[in-house]
Design a protein around this motif. Structure first.
Motif, mmCIF file in Angstrom:
data_model
loop_
_atom_site.group_PDB
_atom_site.id
_atom_site.type_symbol
_atom_site.label_atom_id
_atom_site.label_comp_id
_atom_site.label_asym_id
_atom_site.label_seq_id
_atom_site.Cartn_x
_atom_site.Cartn_y
_atom_site.Cartn_z
ATOM 1 N N GLY A 97 0.854 -0.938 0.116
ATOM 2 C CA GLY A 97 -0.139 -0.066 -0.106
ATOM 3 C C GLY A 97 0.842 1.387 -0.044
ATOM 4 N N THR A 98 0.254 2.296 0.704
ATOM 5 C CA THR A 98 0.991 3.586 0.883
ATOM 6 C C THR A 98 2.210 3.645 1.664
ATOM 7 O OG1 THR A 98 -0.902 4.700 0.309
ATOM 8 C CG2 THR A 98 0.896 6.290 1.028
ATOM 9 N N ASN A 128 4.841 4.169 4.496
ATOM 10 C CA ASN A 128 4.845 5.067 5.619
ATOM 11 C C ASN A 128 6.079 5.595 6.093
ATOM 12 O OD1 ASN A 128 1.917 4.538 6.939
ATOM 13 N ND2 ASN A 128 2.605 2.435 6.497
ATOM 14 N N PHE A 134 8.782 6.066 -0.252
ATOM 15 C CA PHE A 134 7.774 7.032 -0.787
ATOM 16 C C PHE A 134 8.648 7.852 -1.860
ATOM 17 C CE2 PHE A 134 3.722 8.625 0.426
ATOM 18 C CZ PHE A 134 3.394 9.347 -0.861
ATOM 19 N N GLN A 152 9.068 5.755 -4.865
ATOM 20 C CA GLN A 152 8.049 5.378 -5.748
ATOM 21 C C GLN A 152 7.692 6.615 -6.435
ATOM 22 O OE1 GLN A 152 4.895 3.262 -3.595
ATOM 23 N NE2 GLN A 152 6.219 1.654 -3.013
ATOM 24 N N ARG A 189 4.194 7.174 -7.965
ATOM 25 C CA ARG A 189 3.157 8.199 -7.098
ATOM 26 C C ARG A 189 3.538 9.416 -7.727
ATOM 27 N NH1 ARG A 189 0.704 5.494 -3.315
ATOM 28 N NH2 ARG A 189 1.679 3.424 -2.967
#
Length: 336
Positions: A195-196, A198, A203, A206, A212
């Motif tokens: 998923g997203t 943390n 992040f 991605q 993203r």
């Protein structure tokens, strides 16, 4: 030496298993695959030419653990298994206490039943809460945690400390990680959150690889040089080597052993974004968002105790951390 590795298919656990195999140790992996993939086993085998023994199961299931201990002459345990997202822990505190605290207690009971008296526990710098000063030493105050994740790690530390008082022939090592980042230099293993993400680095990666649109930077009004949070980022390979150093030194001696595992340096979110942009050649789009509950301004480690007792020191730079992360993400844009 045969070592039970709980959560050994996860990010830190898998990299540690690779380093263990290359150091002549024999990891026996237990993982429920709630936040990891079976494909990790193939990657470990490809890198080491050894396929570790793997059991799919949950550390909260003592009958399952009793079976694993009965089938192998295990001398020590490295306990990685646990939920680890600060934000998620605020939304799901009961799940975090059940998995992290209850899971650790069930594991300790299974160890006691099997007569295995050496454990290295994956703790966290979050046990220090919002530090009154930095760098943080192992003697800094603990317990004023700011989120359920950190509190779960602190509670487990208390449980293990009390248990050691009753069983002083045990070796219990609490390793307080700062912020693990990076990937295996081969690019075949890395952090693959479900998923997203943390954590900051996956992040950013991605965003760089196009999965993203932009990074959310939570807060730019902290009392830090550029207003963003400052953390001690440590390469996962250095962290893996720290576990082996602990296992080979204090893991063989009775006592309650506590160590910070970090670099001793702090870097801000924006500094990490810029370093990753340089390593990848990609512009990292980001937006400033409100602070997250439970986050703190700055946190980095004093590492002198680990250097002195374990003969271990983190050696990999921010550029290596970001370059290895990009190597992993660019070769595996969708993860495992």
């Amino acid at each position: 030496m045969k070592v039970l590795v709980t959560g050994g298919m996860g990010y830190i656990g898998s990299h540690t298993c690779v380093q263990m195999l290359q150091a002549g140790l024999e990891p026996i992996i237990v993982d429920n695959l709630c936040n990891s993939k079976l494909a990790v086993l193939d990657r470990i085998e490809a890198l080491t030419k050894v396929r570790p023994i793997f059991y799919q199961g949950d550390v909260r299931d003592q009958a399952f653990l009793d079976k694993v201990f009965s089938e192998h002459d295990i001398q020590s345990v490295i306990h990685f298994a646990g939920l680890k997202a600060v934000g998620e822990s605020v939304a799901k505190p009961l799940e975090y206490y059940d998995n992290n605290v209850n899971g650790s207690l069930v594991l300790a009971r299974a160890m006691r039943t099997a007569g295995v008296k050496s454990i290295v526990f994956s703790s966290s710098a979050t046990v220090y809460g919002d530090p009154t000063s930095v760098p943080i030493t192992e003697d800094s105050p603990v317990g004023a945690t700011t989120n359920p994740y950190g509190r779960s790690k602190y509670i487990v530390e208390c449980c293990f400390s009390d248990f050691y008082d009753s069983q002083p022939d045990w070796s219990i090592t609490l390793l307080r990680y700062f912020n693990p980042v990076g990937a295996h230099p081969s690019g075949s293993m890395g952090e693959d959150p479900q998923g997203t993400p943390n954590n900051l680095m996956p992040f950013i990666a991605q965003v760089a690889v196009g999965r993203r649109d932009k990074l959310s930077v939570f807060g730019d009004d902290y009392p830090t040089p550029d207003g963003t949070g400052v953390r001690d980022y440590i390469h996962v390979m250095d962290l893996a080597d720290g576990h082996i150093a602990a296992l080979n030194t204090v893991g063989q001696k009775s006592g309650l052993h506590i160590y910070n595992l970090g670099t001793g340096n702090g870097s801000s979110v924006i500094e990490m974004v810029n370093a990753f942009s340089e390593a990848s050649g990609k512009e990292i789009a980001y937006e400033i968002c409100p602070r997250r509950p439970g986050d703190i301004a700055e946190c980095w480690a004093s590492t002198s105790k680990a250097e002195q007792d374990l003969g271990w020191k983190a050696s990999r730079s921010i550029m290596e951390m970001t370059a290895d992360t990009w190597n992993w993400q660019s070769k595996n844009p969708q993860g495992y």
